[in-house]
Scaffold this motif. Sequence first.
Motif, PDB file in Angstrom:
ATOM      1  N   PRO A   1      33.859  51.181  65.465  1.00 46.37           N
ATOM      2  CA  PRO A   1      34.114  51.325  66.899  1.00 46.37           C
ATOM      3  C   PRO A   1      33.042  52.148  67.623  1.00 46.37           C
ATOM      4  O   PRO A   1      32.864  51.989  68.832  1.00 46.37           O
ATOM      5  N   ILE A   2      32.331  53.022  66.905  1.00 52.43           N
ATOM      6  CA  ILE A   2      31.232  53.746  67.551  1.00 52.43           C
ATOM      7  C   ILE A   2      30.113  52.770  67.908  1.00 52.43           C
ATOM      8  O   ILE A   2      29.508  52.858  68.983  1.00 52.43           O
ATOM      9  N   LYS A   3      29.852  51.845  67.001  1.00 53.90           N
ATOM     10  CA  LYS A   3      28.831  50.828  67.278  1.00 53.90           C
ATOM     11  C   LYS A   3      29.205  50.030  68.519  1.00 53.90           C
ATOM     12  O   LYS A   3      28.338  49.689  69.337  1.00 53.90           O
ATOM     13  N   GLU A   4      30.482  49.735  68.694  1.00 51.95           N
ATOM     14  CA  GLU A   4      30.920  49.024  69.894  1.00 51.95           C
ATOM     15  C   GLU A   4      30.659  49.865  71.137  1.00 51.95           C
ATOM     16  O   GLU A   4      30.103  49.369  72.130  1.00 51.95           O
ATOM     17  N   CYS A   5      31.041  51.142  71.098  1.00 50.65           N
ATOM     18  CA  CYS A   5      30.816  52.006  72.259  1.00 50.65           C
ATOM     19  C   CYS A   5      29.337  52.077  72.624  1.00 50.65           C
ATOM     20  O   CYS A   5      28.969  52.039  73.801  1.00 50.65           O
ATOM     21  N   LEU A   6      28.481  52.175  71.610  1.00 48.86           N
ATOM     22  CA  LEU A   6      27.046  52.294  71.868  1.00 48.86           C
ATOM     23  C   LEU A   6      26.497  51.062  72.582  1.00 48.86           C
ATOM     24  O   LEU A   6      25.552  51.163  73.368  1.00 48.86           O
ATOM     25  N   SER A   7      27.080  49.902  72.321  1.00 48.17           N
ATOM     26  CA  SER A   7      26.585  48.700  72.989  1.00 48.17           C
ATOM     27  C   SER A   7      26.850  48.734  74.493  1.00 48.17           C
ATOM     28  O   SER A   7      26.218  48.015  75.258  1.00 48.17           O
ATOM     29  N   PHE A   8      27.769  49.601  74.926  1.00 47.94           N
ATOM     30  CA  PHE A   8      28.076  49.728  76.355  1.00 47.94           C
ATOM     31  C   PHE A   8      27.330  50.886  77.014  1.00 47.94           C
ATOM     32  O   PHE A   8      27.223  50.926  78.238  1.00 47.94           O
ATOM     33  N   ILE A   9      26.838  51.839  76.217  1.00 46.26           N
ATOM     34  CA  ILE A   9      26.227  53.030  76.821  1.00 46.26           C
ATOM     35  C   ILE A   9      24.776  53.241  76.414  1.00 46.26           C
ATOM     36  O   ILE A   9      24.060  54.023  77.054  1.00 46.26           O
ATOM     37  N   ASP A  10      24.306  52.568  75.363  1.00 46.75           N
ATOM     38  CA  ASP A  10      22.953  52.822  74.868  1.00 46.75           C
ATOM     39  C   ASP A  10      22.347  51.529  74.338  1.00 46.75           C
ATOM     40  O   ASP A  10      22.114  51.379  73.146  1.00 46.75           O
ATOM     41  N   ASN A  11      22.114  50.592  75.257  1.00 43.08           N
ATOM     42  CA  ASN A  11      21.547  49.306  74.845  1.00 43.08           C
ATOM     43  C   ASN A  11      20.162  49.064  75.423  1.00 43.08           C
ATOM     44  O   ASN A  11      19.586  47.998  75.256  1.00 43.08           O
ATOM     45  N   GLY A  12      19.617  50.074  76.132  1.00 43.98           N
ATOM     46  CA  GLY A  12      18.278  49.957  76.684  1.00 43.98           C
ATOM     47  C   GLY A  12      18.196  49.253  78.021  1.00 43.98           C
ATOM     48  O   GLY A  12      17.123  49.220  78.637  1.00 43.98           O
ATOM     49  N   LYS A  13      19.313  48.692  78.502  1.00 43.83           N
ATOM     50  CA  LYS A  13      19.297  47.938  79.761  1.00 43.83           C
ATOM     51  C   LYS A  13      20.254  48.515  80.800  1.00 43.83           C
ATOM     52  O   LYS A  13      19.972  48.490  81.988  1.00 43.83           O
ATOM     53  N   PHE A  14      21.391  49.002  80.370  1.00 38.62           N
ATOM     54  CA  PHE A  14      22.363  49.567  81.298  1.00 38.62           C
ATOM     55  C   PHE A  14      23.325  50.458  80.524  1.00 38.62           C
ATOM     56  O   PHE A  14      23.380  50.428  79.291  1.00 38.62           O
ATOM     57  N   SER A  15      24.072  51.243  81.264  1.00 38.92           N
ATOM     58  CA  SER A  15      25.150  52.033  80.674  1.00 38.92           C
ATOM     59  C   SER A  15      26.326  52.039  81.630  1.00 38.92           C
ATOM     60  O   SER A  15      26.158  52.229  82.833  1.00 38.92           O
ATOM     61  N   VAL A  16      27.512  51.813  81.092  1.00 38.65           N
ATOM     62  CA  VAL A  16      28.701  51.996  81.921  1.00 38.65           C
ATOM     63  C   VAL A  16      28.834  53.482  82.231  1.00 38.65           C
ATOM     64  O   VAL A  16      28.267  54.338  81.556  1.00 38.65           O
ATOM     65  N   ASP A  17      29.601  53.783  83.257  1.00 35.43           N
ATOM     66  CA  ASP A  17      29.753  55.166  83.695  1.00 35.43           C
ATOM     67  C   ASP A  17      30.923  55.871  83.030  1.00 35.43           C
ATOM     68  O   ASP A  17      31.076  57.094  83.179  1.00 35.43           O
ATOM     69  N   GLY A  18      31.710  55.125  82.284  1.00 35.46           N
ATOM     70  CA  GLY A  18      32.809  55.726  81.561  1.00 35.46           C
ATOM     71  C   GLY A  18      33.527  54.701  80.710  1.00 35.46           C
ATOM     72  O   GLY A  18      33.444  53.489  80.966  1.00 35.46           O
ATOM     73  N   ILE A  19      34.226  55.179  79.684  1.00 29.52           N
ATOM     74  CA  ILE A  19      34.965  54.321  78.757  1.00 29.52           C
ATOM     75  C   ILE A  19      36.413  54.790  78.696  1.00 29.52           C
ATOM     76  O   ILE A  19      36.693  55.979  78.496  1.00 29.52           O
ATOM     77  N   LEU A  20      37.321  53.841  78.895  1.00 29.41           N
ATOM     78  CA  LEU A  20      38.761  54.106  78.817  1.00 29.41           C
ATOM     79  C   LEU A  20      39.241  53.698  77.435  1.00 29.41           C
ATOM     80  O   LEU A  20      39.176  52.533  77.059  1.00 29.41           O
ATOM     81  N   SER A  21      39.741  54.668  76.659  1.00 33.96           N
ATOM     82  CA  SER A  21      40.064  54.401  75.257  1.00 33.96           C
ATOM     83  C   SER A  21      41.374  55.046  74.847  1.00 33.96           C
ATOM     84  O   SER A  21      41.733  56.126  75.331  1.00 33.96           O
ATOM     85  N   ASP A  22      42.067  54.371  73.916  1.00 33.67           N
ATOM     86  CA  ASP A  22      43.255  54.949  73.283  1.00 33.67           C
ATOM     87  C   ASP A  22      42.870  55.990  72.240  1.00 33.67           C
ATOM     88  O   ASP A  22      43.712  56.761  71.788  1.00 33.67           O
ATOM     89  N   PHE A  23      41.598  55.981  71.824  1.00 35.30           N
ATOM     90  CA  PHE A  23      41.087  56.887  70.794  1.00 35.30           C
ATOM     91  C   PHE A  23      39.881  57.632  71.361  1.00 35.30           C
ATOM     92  O   PHE A  23      38.731  57.327  71.021  1.00 35.30           O
ATOM     93  N   PRO A  24      40.079  58.613  72.226  1.00 35.14           N
ATOM     94  CA  PRO A  24      38.956  59.226  72.958  1.00 35.14           C
ATOM     95  C   PRO A  24      37.949  59.944  72.080  1.00 35.14           C
ATOM     96  O   PRO A  24      36.826  60.196  72.524  1.00 35.14           O
ATOM     97  N   ILE A  25      38.302  60.261  70.852  1.00 37.44           N
ATOM     98  CA  ILE A  25      37.337  60.904  69.967  1.00 37.44           C
ATOM     99  C   ILE A  25      36.135  60.000  69.708  1.00 37.44           C
ATOM    100  O   ILE A  25      34.998  60.477  69.579  1.00 37.44           O
ATOM    101  N   THR A  26      36.352  58.690  69.657  1.00 40.35           N
ATOM    102  CA  THR A  26      35.279  57.764  69.284  1.00 40.35           C
ATOM    103  C   THR A  26      34.206  57.631  70.363  1.00 40.35           C
ATOM    104  O   THR A  26      33.014  57.793  70.061  1.00 40.35           O
ATOM    105  N   PRO A  27      34.540  57.353  71.630  1.00 40.17           N
ATOM    106  CA  PRO A  27      33.476  57.372  72.638  1.00 40.17           C
ATOM    107  C   PRO A  27      32.847  58.752  72.807  1.00 40.17           C
ATOM    108  O   PRO A  27      31.671  58.853  73.163  1.00 40.17           O
ATOM    109  N   SER A  28      33.606  59.805  72.537  1.00 43.42           N
ATOM    110  CA  SER A  28      33.029  61.157  72.606  1.00 43.42           C
ATOM    111  C   SER A  28      31.930  61.312  71.562  1.00 43.42           C
ATOM    112  O   SER A  28      30.845  61.840  71.851  1.00 43.42           O
TER     113      SER A  28
END
Length: 754
Positions: free
Chosen positions: A312-339
């Motif tokens: 799931p960390i790899k999934e989060c990284l694809s939204f925040i660190d892909n070299g093209k864009f980053s979302v401004d926040g992630i809504l998760s049931d498991f907040p430790i992982t996007p953290s």
Amino acid sequence: MPVSRSLFLLFLLHLAVLVVARRSIASSEKITSPWQTLSGNAPLVIAKGGFSGIFPDSSYHAYALALITSLPNVVLWCDVQLTKDGDGICFPYLNLGNSSSISYVFNDTKMYRVNGQLMEGFFSVDFTLDDLTNVYLTQGIYSRANKFDGNMFKILTVEDVAKQLKPPGLWLNIQHDAFFTQHNLSMRSFVLSVSRRVIVSYISSPEVAFLRSITARFKQSTTKLVFRFLRADDIEPTTNQTYDSILKNLTFVKTFASAILVPKNYIWPVNTDLYLQPHTSVVLNAHREGLEVFASDFANDVPLSYNYSYDPIKECLSFIDNGKFSVDGILSDFPITPSEAIDCFAHLSTNSSGKAPLVISHNGASGIYPSSTDIAYKQAFDDGADVIDCAVQMTQDGVSICLGSINLMDGTNVVQTDFNSRSTTIRQIQPIPGIFTFNLTWEEIKTLKPVISNPSRDFALYRNPAYKYAGSIFSLKDFLAFAKDKPLSVLISIENAAYLAESLGLSVTNAVIDALNQSGYNNQTNQKVMIQSSNRSVLIKFKEKTNYQLVYKIDEDIRDADDSSIKDIKQFAHSVAITKESVFPTNQLFLTGATNIVSKLQSSNLTVYVYLFRNEFVSQAWDFFSDPVVEINSFVMGAGIDGIITDFPGTATAYRNNKCLKMGKNKPYYMNPVEPGALMQVITAEFLPPAESPNPVLTESDVAEPPLASITKNITTTGNGTVASPETSPKSSGHLQSTACVFLSSLGMLLLLL
């Protein structure tokens, strides 16, 4: 259980001061932002109902655990429902029957029309806040543990969450304004009123009319209004347009909102086969309009796209660190992982490389490709594994090959071939029929297709089906040639040696020694060679003939090893491989505590490797939050193991390279190991799993066994069909390295305070 909230909040305040101090130092040194968010700041983590992946959604424990295990600026999410008397409660669904005990308190359900569809259940509009006093929150997702339902978690109001927990940010989601309006309740009035009493950071809604009704009141406020997109073909009630149509007119959205919240598949679509499609331009388009973008639907305990390999960390990284864009926040049931993803894994240097723990593949990268194939080994190497492994099996004509099981039915398509008639039962190996490697020649085996392993198929979790039959089975000779002169060590695993020697006259030990000699591993010191076996006699044979590092595999769960057994192991092994359960025993997937077996073995100068790590969340204890990195971190930082044996070496090496490991005392709190048994202590007596007998203690008699039988007719070969020499080989070289980690954690103490 009693809640020491004042002490708990005092701890949180102390923790926040320390974290803010560290962040202040870091920010003073920062020159440019690496983040491609709208503001240039790091993305936010929004904890949906708190840490709802573990505790019931919107419960005090869920919110408190989110504050402990997330970024210091984590935002707590509250789905607001209105009671009959106009109070706003935090509850995940419009129907209170989904995640509470209300059906045990009240009998009569009601039926209402919601978004044009009839819905039957218990609705907040029919109850006052006092009516709900004896209604408790429960786990509403049945695939998650219900063991905490006995804690009688109270339903919290919006003000309870704000005042009792004092979160850094509070997000109110207004999902059904139109429904409450139909029942003469004003969500607008409630929101305007509560925002004067508590600080509200974000207000979201999928209804245009509601957001428009409050836009003017929040225009000069720091509170941000967020338009929430539902499924693309759902109809927005105000405009009577689909959400997909509204997405094409973000200029319109900008007139009443400063941000959008979209399901993650709006950004990274996934096809019906669960593979990623090219990313969309949603984030870039929204940023051009000056809209922040928040992504929803993140949960660790659901099937992810196969591209993420259950990480799931790899999934989060694809939204925040892909070299093209980053979302401004992630809504998760498991907040430790996007953290973790934001703080520790994003923007890693390409030359960032940690040293410990040692990462040992299990049949190559067998979580991604079929076991023991050329592509599985290449993937393990590309992923940065330190050691690649070959479980040696013998063919009918004496060729040594790499295959995870001696039974071809476990890793090939043999049962779909004409060789199916060669099935036999050999009770010395297994109690059920099999088609064994020694039933076929090497040429026959090469005609088979390898099949990817699916150890979690009982839970409908499968591995990379597009490559189900990919790759080619390696002979031992092929394996050694692949690894030769690469920055790799090799581990060769040998089992069933006694049966092969006594019943078939095959010496797997001689075959391995000769293959290593012929491949040049015996006269070099750059590449370490490790020999692993659960059989003492095999390792003694190698000790007599080589100087390779010897690994004794303990193939049962143990809680301890007596001194005599350890003394015996030291006579023939440098290292020990033990099960995860031997380190952190479990009961119904809850950690019950920790053993001291790792430190005890290490104190006798035995290096300790632990097996078997897998990314599938069903393979992990609940205490690890369905996050393979949390599990690895707890074994490394908590138990101090020296190496891990894993189907997913890429996840292990990513963990080893994360920048938080280099922070020392300043590392984020959530990068501390979990406290074994902490969650179990939160379970009330009536929900505790039945007690289980403890695992046994390893004794000297468990280790002892007779020597291997002498081979009178040796037909072993080295991979090309030629006969191997039974002569005693000269001693080969190897070397040993060892590391140790320190146990530290206070999560258990914190959970007990809840």
